[in-house]
Design a protein around this motif. Structure first.
Motif, PDB file in Angstrom:
ATOM      1  N   CYS A  84       0.809  -1.234   0.000  1.00 49.03           N
ATOM      2  CA  CYS A  84       0.000   0.000   0.000  1.00 49.03           C
ATOM      3  C   CYS A  84       0.837   1.276   0.000  1.00 49.03           C
ATOM      4  CB  CYS A  84      -0.955   0.015   1.187  1.00 49.03           C
ATOM      5  SG  CYS A  84      -0.153   0.155   2.807  1.00 49.03           S
ATOM      6  N   GLY A  85       2.156   1.170   0.266  1.00 49.40           N
ATOM      7  CA  GLY A  85       3.028   2.336   0.254  1.00 49.40           C
ATOM      8  C   GLY A  85       3.085   3.120   1.544  1.00 49.40           C
ATOM      9  N   ASN A  86       2.358   2.692   2.575  1.00 43.54           N
ATOM     10  CA  ASN A  86       2.392   3.410   3.851  1.00 43.54           C
ATOM     11  C   ASN A  86       3.792   3.403   4.448  1.00 43.54           C
ATOM     12  OD1 ASN A  86      -0.232   4.247   3.969  1.00 43.54           O
ATOM     13  ND2 ASN A  86      -0.920   2.593   5.307  1.00 43.54           N
ATOM     14  N   VAL A  87       4.141   4.521   5.073  1.00 45.47           N
ATOM     15  CA  VAL A  87       5.412   4.667   5.782  1.00 45.47           C
ATOM     16  C   VAL A  87       5.067   4.761   7.262  1.00 45.47           C
ATOM     17  CG1 VAL A  87       7.513   6.031   6.040  1.00 45.47           C
ATOM     18  CG2 VAL A  87       6.358   5.936   3.810  1.00 45.47           C
ATOM     19  N   ILE A  88       5.602   3.846   8.056  1.00 43.36           N
ATOM     20  CA  ILE A  88       5.217   3.726   9.459  1.00 43.36           C
ATOM     21  C   ILE A  88       6.454   3.821  10.337  1.00 43.36           C
ATOM     22  CG2 ILE A  88       4.111   2.191  11.152  1.00 43.36           C
ATOM     23  CD1 ILE A  88       2.849   0.745   8.636  1.00 43.36           C
ATOM     24  N   ASP A  89       6.368   4.583  11.425  1.00 44.25           N
ATOM     25  CA  ASP A  89       7.450   4.610  12.414  1.00 44.25           C
ATOM     26  C   ASP A  89       7.464   3.282  13.157  1.00 44.25           C
ATOM     27  OD1 ASP A  89       8.192   7.225  11.861  1.00 44.25           O
ATOM     28  OD2 ASP A  89       6.965   8.078  13.449  1.00 44.25           O
ATOM     29  N   LEU A  90       8.646   2.734  13.358  1.00 44.60           N
ATOM     30  CA  LEU A  90       8.787   1.521  14.157  1.00 44.60           C
ATOM     31  C   LEU A  90       9.105   1.925  15.591  1.00 44.60           C
ATOM     32  CD1 LEU A  90      10.803  -0.773  11.731  1.00 44.60           C
ATOM     33  CD2 LEU A  90       8.367  -0.855  12.269  1.00 44.60           C
ATOM     34  N   ASP A  91       8.369   1.358  16.512  1.00 46.63           N
ATOM     35  CA  ASP A  91       8.524   1.680  17.927  1.00 46.63           C
ATOM     36  C   ASP A  91       9.577   0.753  18.530  1.00 46.63           C
ATOM     37  OD1 ASP A  91       8.162   2.811  20.411  1.00 46.63           O
ATOM     38  OD2 ASP A  91       6.385   1.618  20.887  1.00 46.63           O
ATOM     39  N   MET A  92      10.830   1.130  18.315  1.00 39.87           N
ATOM     40  CA  MET A  92      11.945   0.346  18.830  1.00 39.87           C
ATOM     41  C   MET A  92      13.154   1.254  18.975  1.00 39.87           C
ATOM     42  SD  MET A  92      12.884  -1.777  15.362  1.00 39.87           S
ATOM     43  CE  MET A  92      14.507  -2.313  15.845  1.00 39.87           C
ATOM     44  N   PRO A  93      14.052   0.928  19.885  1.00 46.44           N
ATOM     45  CA  PRO A  93      15.234   1.774  20.058  1.00 46.44           C
ATOM     46  C   PRO A  93      16.162   1.693  18.848  1.00 46.44           C
ATOM     47  CG  PRO A  93      15.366  -0.151  21.480  1.00 46.44           C
ATOM     48  CD  PRO A  93      14.015  -0.187  20.821  1.00 46.44           C
TER      49      PRO A  93
END
Length: 135
Positions: A84-93
């Motif tokens: 879908c092309g979504n850009v998502i922040d990953l919740d990790m250090p």
């Protein structure tokens, strides 16, 4: 840099602060127009460029030919859905190991990093599983 205050620029930043999906300039323009009907797409682009150059927002280039913008300028990883092309922040250090390894093996000066992970987001994975069950 002594910058003249701009309500339009403030509106762009306020809109970005509410988003985690890294919108494009077009999406930002359509939303900011609700508050500023006379704003032009060029004005939005100029303000986004200025804000990115000042380090107040981040410009994210994910290979789709369109700049995405991120209010979060802290070091973090991104996931890009190939479906879908979504850009998502990953919740990790963020690990310093990657940057340290590159510094050891690179003759130039490393000033930062952008790391992207690719695959299929949970929504797209779910849609595919549903289609497979229907078949």
């Amino acid at each position: 840099m002594n910058l003249k205050h701009s309500k339009q620029r403030d509106s762009i930043k306020e809109f970005l602060a509410t988003r985690k999906d890294h919108p494009t300039a077009d999406v930002i323009y359509k939303n900011v127009r609700q508050s500023f009907p006379n704003i032009s797409l060029g004005t939005v682009y100029r303000n986004l460029t200025l804000l990115a150059d000042l380090g107040e927002i981040a410009r994210v280039r994910v290979g789709d030919g369109v700049d995405h913008f991120d209010y979060d300028t802290s070091p973090h990883y991104h996931f890009i859905c190939k479906e879908c092309g979504n850009v998502i922040d990953l919740d990790m250090p963020v690990t310093e190991q990657i940057t340290a390894a590159v510094r050891e093996n690179f003759n130039g000066k490393i000033e930062g990093q952008m790391t992207y992970f690719y695959g299929r987001c949970s929504n797209c994975t779910q849609k595919i599983l549903c289609k497979e069950k229907e078949s």
